[in-house]
Design an enzyme around this catalytic site. Structure first.
Site, PDB file in Angstrom:
ATOM      1  N   HIS A  98     142.347 -48.780  29.223  1.00 31.45           N
ATOM      2  CA  HIS A  98     140.928 -49.130  29.169  1.00 31.45           C
ATOM      3  C   HIS A  98     140.147 -47.825  29.157  1.00 31.45           C
ATOM      4  O   HIS A  98     140.461 -46.909  29.919  1.00 31.45           O
ATOM      5  CB  HIS A  98     140.575 -49.970  30.403  1.00 31.45           C
ATOM      6  N   ARG A 146     129.156 -51.332  28.828  1.00 36.16           N
ATOM      7  CA  ARG A 146     128.837 -50.992  27.432  1.00 36.16           C
ATOM      8  C   ARG A 146     128.276 -52.207  26.703  1.00 36.16           C
ATOM      9  O   ARG A 146     127.400 -52.085  25.861  1.00 36.16           O
ATOM     10  CB  ARG A 146     130.093 -50.457  26.736  1.00 36.16           C
TER      11      ARG A 146
END
Ligand SMILES: Cc1cc2nc3c(=O)[nH]c(=O)nc-3n(C[C@H](O)[C@H](O)[C@H](O)COP(=O)(O)OP(=O)(O)OC[C@H]3O[C@@H](n4cnc5c(N)ncnc54)[C@H](O)[C@@H]3O)c2cc1C
Length: 604
Positions: free
Chosen positions: A240, A260
């Site tokens: 990740h 995000r």
């Protein structure tokens, strides 16, 4: 088969589910609803599965926020994100059935965040064309587990908590039960079953920097392998892009992609928004062209309206963003603590706190950082394994009769790279299918019969061995050495020489594992528990490394510095791992053929 009368507890069920995360609970609910006897085993407390940690959301083409969303688009995104290595039928069933599985969860009591007109709210995530993740702030997994757990315990199944499975029991080719021990007492326990479902999650504790909890030691992968089932695609381990990098005690802890998804911007030490430089040419048209267009997209999202602006570059797929961050740090443009900056503080503080309450708390408590006032420091962390037990898409049956697998322990669904949110939906879709598949198998299967005495004796001897050695290897030291080897040699970027060095290290570690010694009592003995988890992590480490060495190309989460391009030849083959006596055999097999009507969805 010799019948045994063990001196310890034994239980018998039609269907035995090993693992009580989202996949195991959904499978157990389905099986219990069919009226058969179901046992649910987990090595932690019920409710403390990895699924509870899931933050960002569950992906399903509900089309509540973007009316244009369809299962076809979700299917396409999943295949493109997986670099076309996915089992197409799994990806199709997943996209088609995820919306109903999410609505069902809501009918069972899950309370999702809502749109202004009262429907389930959906947020954007990397690689998804439309806002698609149903969520509960950044605590989606907690709500999911709470709902599934309520439903499961009311369905009358038997729950065996804090019970570690160390072996699958077999009768010839067929899997007929499991052996393990109670963590609370150390006493052995055996289960006979007509069908066994593995739902044990991932393998991330084999790496040093990981978002995974202590349970993720690849137990199900190793149990299936030892029982003769095939694993596929083990080279694909997802890093990740955003884990915490500071302070050292929490390095690797996840910073959800929802940051995000809600507009978080990545910058390097020179304040450059570097993701513009890393967008793959063939997908660049899907992303905003300028900061201004990306800002319009965030603004529309915050106001809950649709827009023609395209998404920010930070929402590129995880494999790409992780490589970008790793490269920025390696080339000297990283933050003070070896990461990069992720900034959402330009949005109104109350919006950030409402959308990302756990992230707000996490940074405030652990790093003394207020994310509404300044940037976070983040870097890649080992997160998810795309590879796993090879399963049939319709039934979740493995290549061994009587053995099924669902959730992160199963392979095929996500190809070379999983899209965020597609795991929680995978758990629901294939958990349900595994439950139904196991019930159908159990209905036609003869009774599991008596357990095999020799297998039980071997399994018991293995439990006793670490105490019987007068001196030997410390399991914690061995674990640290394995993690260091995997982190430095089988990480985001790989080379043949590193992978060969890793194999040599793994072989040495396996020899050392044979001499692991523990002291004290069996009850609540963490060193003893780790001894068996190490055995499993070593199997997974070898499977990942051998598969990575075999795949001489770069695809999705598997990046080879010595083979930096996609190789179309490898694009039509899965890696397969199987046990051959005491050796691990790694081969490549053709992917199932994608039908033309589905291929057209991807190419148009
Ligand atoms: C921090 C974090 C955030 C995430 N956020 C998201 C997200 O927003 N959206 C998304 O789609 N995905 C997300 N993921 C990924 C997702 O949460 C996992 O892939 C998923 O929950 C795995 O579910 P599972 O049912 O396969 O396994 P788990 O939920 O881990 O359950 C595994 C079960 O198996 C049991 N078990 C393991 N070994 C044994 C054994 N030997 N004997 C008995 N029992 C055993 C464990 O006790 C546990 O009950 C996230 C992951 C992390 C780490």
């Amino acid at each position: 088969m010799t019948s045994a009368t063990p001196s310890y507890e034994t239980y018998e069920h039609d269907v035995l589910v090993i693992g009580a995360g989202g996949a195991g609970l959904r499978a157990a609910i389905e099986a219990a609803a069919a009226g058969v006897s179901v046992g649910l085993v987990c090595k932690s407390l019920l409710g403390k599965a990895h699924t509870v940690m899931a933050e960002g959301g569950v992906a399903a083409a509900l089309a509540n926020v973007a009316a244009a969303d369809t299962w076809q688009t979700h299917f396409r995104d999943t295949m493109v994100g997986g670099k076309m290595l996915n089992n197409w039928r799994m990806a199709q069933l997943h996209a088609q059935e995820a919306p109903e599985r999410v609505r069902e969860l809501e009918r069972w009591g899950a309370v999702f965040d809502r749109t202004r007109d009262g429907r389930i709210l959906q947020r954007p995530f990397g690689g998804h064309t439309h806002p698609r993740l149903a969520h509960v702030g950044d605590r989606t997994g907690l709500e999911m587990i709470r709902t599934l757990q309520d439903r499961a315990v009311q369905s009358g199944l038997a729950v065996y908590m804090e019970c570690t499975t160390t072996r699958l029991l077999t009768d010839g080719d067929r899997v007929t039960g499991a052996f393990g021990y109670w963590r609370t007492t150390g006493e052995p326990v055996a289960f006979a079953a007509k069908a066994v479902i593995l739902a044990t999650g991932g393998i991330g504790r084999a790496w040093e920097v990981s978002s995974n909890s202590w349970e993720y030691s690849g137990d199900g992968h190793a149990l299936a392998y030892q029982a003769g089932a095939e694993l596929i695609d083990m080279e694909f381990v997802q890093f990740h892009p955003t884990g915490m990098v500071w302070p050292p005690g929490v390095r690797g802890l996840l910073v959800t992609e929802a940051v995000r998804g809600e507009g978080g911007i990545l910058r390097n030490r020179d304040a450059e928004r570097f993701m513009w430089r890393y967008l793959p040419e063939e997908r660049r048209h899907e992303y905003a062209e300028t900061d201004e267009e990306a800002s319009r997209w965030v603004e529309a999202l915050s106001e809950g309206r649709e827009t023609d602006a395209r998404q920010p570059p930070e929402l590129s797929t995880r494999d790409n963003v992780a490589r970008a961050i790793h490269t920025e740090v390696r080339e000297g443009r990283g933050s003070g603590h070896g990461g990069v900056y992720l900034d959402i503080s330009y949005l109104p503080p109350d919006l950030v706190r409402r959308k990302l309450p756990s992230m707000y708390e996490q940074f405030r408590e652990l790093a003394d950082v207020d994310i509404t006032a300044g940037p976070m420091e983040v870097g890649p962390t080992c997160h998810y394994v795309m590879g796993g037990v090879r399963v049939d898409a319709e039934t979740a049956a493995s290549t061994r009769p009587g053995l099924f697998a669902a959730g992160e322990v199963a392979g095929g669904m996500h190809g070379a790279n999983r899209l965020g949110g597609n795991s929680l939906s995978d758990l629901l879709v294939f958990g349900q299918r595994a439950g139904a598949g196991a019930v159908a198998f159990a209905a036609d299967a003869p009774p599991a019969g008596a357990l095999d005495e020799e297998q039980l004796r071997d399994a018991e001897a293995e439990l006793a061995a670490p105490f019987d050695r007068p001196a030997g290897e410390n399991p914690y030291r061995l674990h640290a050495d394995l993690q260091a080897a995997m982190q430095s040699l089988v990480g985001i970027f790989r080379t043949a020489s590193d992978l060969e060095a890793a194999l040599a290290r793994i072989a040495q570690l396996r020899e050392r594992w044979e001499t692991v010694q523990v002291v004290g009592l069996r009850a609540f003995n963490p060193g003893w528990n780790l001894a068996f988890e190490l055995r499993n992590m070593l199997v997974c480490a070898e499977a990942v490394t051998r598969s990575a060495l075999q795949r001489t190309e770069t695809r999705g989460a598997h990046a080879r510095l010595d083979h930096p391009d996609l190789d179309p030849g490898w694009g039509s083959r899965n890696s397969t791992v199987a046990r051959d006596g005491e050796q691990m055999r790694v081969t490549a097999e053709p992917l199932p053929q994608l039908p033309d009507e589905l291929r057209r969805l991807i190419t148009t």
